[in-house]
Scaffold this motif. Structure first.
Motif, PDB file in Angstrom:
ATOM      1  N   THR A 208      -5.578  13.726  10.461  1.00 20.32           N
ATOM      2  CA  THR A 208      -4.946  12.494  10.010  1.00 20.32           C
ATOM      3  C   THR A 208      -5.888  11.495   9.354  1.00 20.32           C
ATOM      4  O   THR A 208      -5.414  10.543   8.745  1.00 20.32           O
ATOM      5  N   VAL A 209      -7.199  11.654   9.490  1.00 20.47           N
ATOM      6  CA  VAL A 209      -8.138  10.696   8.910  1.00 20.47           C
ATOM      7  C   VAL A 209      -8.291  10.990   7.423  1.00 20.47           C
ATOM      8  O   VAL A 209      -8.647  12.102   7.024  1.00 20.47           O
ATOM      9  N   ILE A 210      -8.002   9.990   6.596  1.00 15.01           N
ATOM     10  CA  ILE A 210      -8.034  10.137   5.147  1.00 15.01           C
ATOM     11  C   ILE A 210      -9.195   9.318   4.603  1.00 15.01           C
ATOM     12  O   ILE A 210      -9.360   8.148   4.947  1.00 15.01           O
ATOM     13  N   SER A 211     -10.017   9.921   3.754  1.00 20.22           N
ATOM     14  CA  SER A 211     -11.174   9.233   3.191  1.00 20.22           C
ATOM     15  C   SER A 211     -10.736   8.217   2.144  1.00 20.22           C
ATOM     16  O   SER A 211      -9.709   8.389   1.485  1.00 20.22           O
ATOM     17  N   GLY A 212     -11.542   7.155   2.018  1.00 21.49           N
ATOM     18  CA  GLY A 212     -11.276   6.165   0.993  1.00 21.49           C
ATOM     19  C   GLY A 212     -10.516   4.970   1.520  1.00 21.49           C
ATOM     20  O   GLY A 212     -10.498   4.685   2.718  1.00 21.49           O
ATOM     21  N   SER A 213      -9.881   4.269   0.592  1.00 28.04           N
ATOM     22  CA  SER A 213      -9.196   3.017   0.904  1.00 28.04           C
ATOM     23  C   SER A 213      -7.704   3.158   0.616  1.00 28.04           C
ATOM     24  O   SER A 213      -7.324   3.776  -0.376  1.00 28.04           O
ATOM     25  N   PRO A 214      -6.844   2.597   1.449  1.00 26.72           N
ATOM     26  CA  PRO A 214      -5.408   2.726   1.193  1.00 26.72           C
ATOM     27  C   PRO A 214      -4.965   1.861   0.015  1.00 26.72           C
ATOM     28  O   PRO A 214      -5.550   0.818  -0.261  1.00 26.72           O
ATOM     29  N   ASP A 215      -3.937   2.297  -0.658  1.00 27.45           N
ATOM     30  CA  ASP A 215      -3.326   1.540  -1.752  1.00 27.45           C
ATOM     31  C   ASP A 215      -2.121   0.801  -1.188  1.00 27.45           C
ATOM     32  O   ASP A 215      -1.092   1.414  -0.895  1.00 27.45           O
ATOM     33  N   ILE A 216      -2.233  -0.508  -1.021  1.00 32.90           N
ATOM     34  CA  ILE A 216      -1.162  -1.307  -0.424  1.00 32.90           C
ATOM     35  C   ILE A 216      -0.217  -1.759  -1.525  1.00 32.90           C
ATOM     36  O   ILE A 216      -0.616  -2.493  -2.434  1.00 32.90           O
ATOM     37  N   PRO A 217       1.045  -1.373  -1.473  1.00 26.39           N
ATOM     38  CA  PRO A 217       1.974  -1.767  -2.543  1.00 26.39           C
ATOM     39  C   PRO A 217       2.410  -3.220  -2.392  1.00 26.39           C
ATOM     40  O   PRO A 217       2.297  -3.812  -1.311  1.00 26.39           O
ATOM     41  N   ASP A 218       2.912  -3.796  -3.483  1.00 23.29           N
ATOM     42  CA  ASP A 218       3.538  -5.111  -3.396  1.00 23.29           C
ATOM     43  C   ASP A 218       4.811  -5.011  -2.554  1.00 23.29           C
ATOM     44  O   ASP A 218       5.415  -3.950  -2.433  1.00 23.29           O
ATOM     45  N   ALA A 219       5.191  -6.137  -1.980  1.00 18.89           N
ATOM     46  CA  ALA A 219       6.446  -6.205  -1.224  1.00 18.89           C
ATOM     47  C   ALA A 219       7.311  -7.284  -1.855  1.00 18.89           C
ATOM     48  O   ALA A 219       7.371  -8.414  -1.377  1.00 18.89           O
ATOM     49  N   PRO A 220       7.995  -6.969  -2.956  1.00 18.07           N
ATOM     50  CA  PRO A 220       8.789  -7.998  -3.635  1.00 18.07           C
ATOM     51  C   PRO A 220       9.999  -8.397  -2.811  1.00 18.07           C
ATOM     52  O   PRO A 220      10.598  -7.586  -2.113  1.00 18.07           O
ATOM     53  N   ILE A 221      10.360  -9.670  -2.889  1.00 16.21           N
ATOM     54  CA  ILE A 221      11.530 -10.195  -2.199  1.00 16.21           C
ATOM     55  C   ILE A 221      12.715 -10.150  -3.162  1.00 16.21           C
ATOM     56  O   ILE A 221      12.657 -10.740  -4.235  1.00 16.21           O
ATOM     57  N   PRO A 222      13.794  -9.464  -2.814  1.00 15.14           N
ATOM     58  CA  PRO A 222      14.989  -9.540  -3.667  1.00 15.14           C
ATOM     59  C   PRO A 222      15.652 -10.903  -3.521  1.00 15.14           C
ATOM     60  O   PRO A 222      16.029 -11.313  -2.439  1.00 15.14           O
ATOM     61  N   HIS A 223      15.761 -11.641  -4.603  1.00 19.79           N
ATOM     62  CA  HIS A 223      16.350 -12.973  -4.540  1.00 19.79           C
ATOM     63  C   HIS A 223      17.847 -12.896  -4.282  1.00 19.79           C
ATOM     64  O   HIS A 223      18.539 -12.096  -4.918  1.00 19.79           O
ATOM     65  N   PRO A 224      18.356 -13.710  -3.404  1.00 19.54           N
ATOM     66  CA  PRO A 224      19.809 -13.702  -3.144  1.00 19.54           C
ATOM     67  C   PRO A 224      20.549 -14.453  -4.254  1.00 19.54           C
ATOM     68  O   PRO A 224      20.679 -15.664  -4.225  1.00 19.54           O
ATOM     69  N   GLN A 225      20.995 -13.718  -5.249  1.00 16.43           N
ATOM     70  CA  GLN A 225      21.655 -14.334  -6.399  1.00 16.43           C
ATOM     71  C   GLN A 225      23.026 -13.705  -6.653  1.00 16.43           C
ATOM     72  O   GLN A 225      23.284 -13.159  -7.728  1.00 16.43           O
TER      73      GLN A 225
END
Length: 381
Positions: A208-225
């Motif tokens: 389970t150990v993965i070399s390198g750095s994780p790529d954290i995605p954006d977490a966009p908020i869906p606007h209530p429209q």
């Protein structure tokens, strides 16, 4: 009945979690912790604090209560001993619980560790006050032969076929929140090569150990429209900074648009050389579905309908697979809430789904054990 399990029966990520974790001073931004919470709350439709019109519905609009926070999370009932000022849990002891699920022909192994979480405001008028408490367990699922008879001792059923646990469904998270919410989420751990599994006796991958750095995605908020809600600051506070005493509290619109930014910034500061990643959700996963349950008040006011979360253990050590030195724990979670909103002073309402997103990075306290002892807990002194 649950039994005490040997610590090696736990999955690798469970063993590495054991100890106490807190926000760290190196992980800060503009003097605040690199954490963020986006919390929509039901509120009267006209303005905060104003009661509905006579004869109008008790349901109304919503406000935001967004903030950075300080978190302490303890895994496996760790206890402070020795010098309290040291902030070290030197006496931490893990009691790995084994709760096998018998199927008649073979047994599903379920090995659990338990946690306690406490969150306090890091800013605003309630700074320092507790905003959230939670406890629960992380369960590692595998497969093994079923024993003859009702107890742990004894031979296995001769010739019994053991069906391996699906790799997409190897962990579960159970959550209890005193608002009146309970969650069971299912998921798995990332591995380097999904075509090769280093099996232990419980059938879980150890690769389970993965070399390198994780790529954290954006977490966009869906606007209530929705069509009958105009995009004014009142009905679209996600994109507007409003910090006045009578306004919605949204101190940083950029963080609200991307609540995962604190994690992305933390990765830049930490510069990890290796990581472990896992995720759980209440959505359907490979033949299984998690569940969220709420008390009646929550069902009417802010019904929680879905939960999902991603976790990363981070290490600065490029040899982390051997050293097992993982100093940071990072997560982002999304809870979906259904809130009734009115645009006509509470005369009519419609139900809308809002995201409640939380992200944080915590560091293991110095002196915490990286490997727990599999023995009975010592009484508090």
């Amino acid at each position: 009945m649950p039994q005490q399990a040997d610590i090696t029966s736990l999955a690798e990520f469970q063993q590495l979690l054991i100890g106490t974790w807190e926000n760290d001073r190196e992980l800060s931004f503009d003097g605040k912790p690199l954490s963020f919470n986006v919390m929509p709350l039901p509120q009267d439709a006209d303005q905060p604090g104003r009661p509905p019109e006579p004869g109008a519905s008790e349901f109304g609009g919503f406000i935001l209560k967004n903030f950075s926070f300080v978190e302490t999370i303890r895994f496996n009932g760790t206890s402070s001993k020795g010098d309290p000022a040291s902030l070290q849990d030197r006496g931490a002891v893990a009691v790995a619980a084994a709760a096998p699920n018998r199927g008649g022909t073979y047994t599903q192994s379920a090995h659990a560790i338990f946690y306690e979480q406490q969150i306090r405001f890091a800013e605003g008028p309630d700074q320092g006050q507790i905003i959230h408490v939670e406890n629960g367990s992380w369960i590692h699922l595998g497969s093994q032969a079923q024993k003859i008879g009702p107890y742990t001792d004894g031979p296995a059923i001769p010739g019994g076929q053991v069906i391996e646990q699906p790799p997409q469904l190897t962990i579960a998270k159970q959550i209890s929140v005193p608002h009146g919410n309970s969650v069971l989420a299912l998921g798995s751990i990332d591995v380097n090569d999904r075509n090769r599994f280093d099996q232990d006796l419980t059938g879980i991958s150890a690769n389970t150990v993965i070399s390198g750095s994780p790529d954290i995605p954006d977490a966009p908020i869906p606007h209530p429209q929705p069509t009958n809600i105009t995009t004014t600051p009142f009905y679209d506070p996600f994109a507007t900074v409003l910090t006045g005493a009578g306004d919605f509290e949204n101190p940083d619109a950029n963080l609200t648009r991307n609540p995962n930014y604190p994690l992305q910034r933390a990765v830049e500061i930490i510069k990890p050389q290796a990581f472990i990643h896992w995720n759980v959700t209440t959505r359907p996963v490979f033949g299984g579905t998690g569940v969220v349950t709420n008390i009646p008040f929550e069902q009417r006011r802010s019904d929680v309908t879905e939960y999902s979360a991603d976790y990363w253990l981070l290490s600065k050590d490029p040899n982390a697979k051997n050293s097992r030195n993982f100093e940071y724990l990072m997560y982002t979670q999304v809870i979906l809430l259904k809130i009734r909103v009115s645009t006509d002073g509470g005369k009519t309402t419609s139900e809308y789904t809002f995201p409640h997103i939380t992200s944080n990075t915590v560091k293991k306290l110095a002196g915490d054990p990286t490997q727990a002892r599999s023995e009975s807990p010592t009484p508090l002194e």
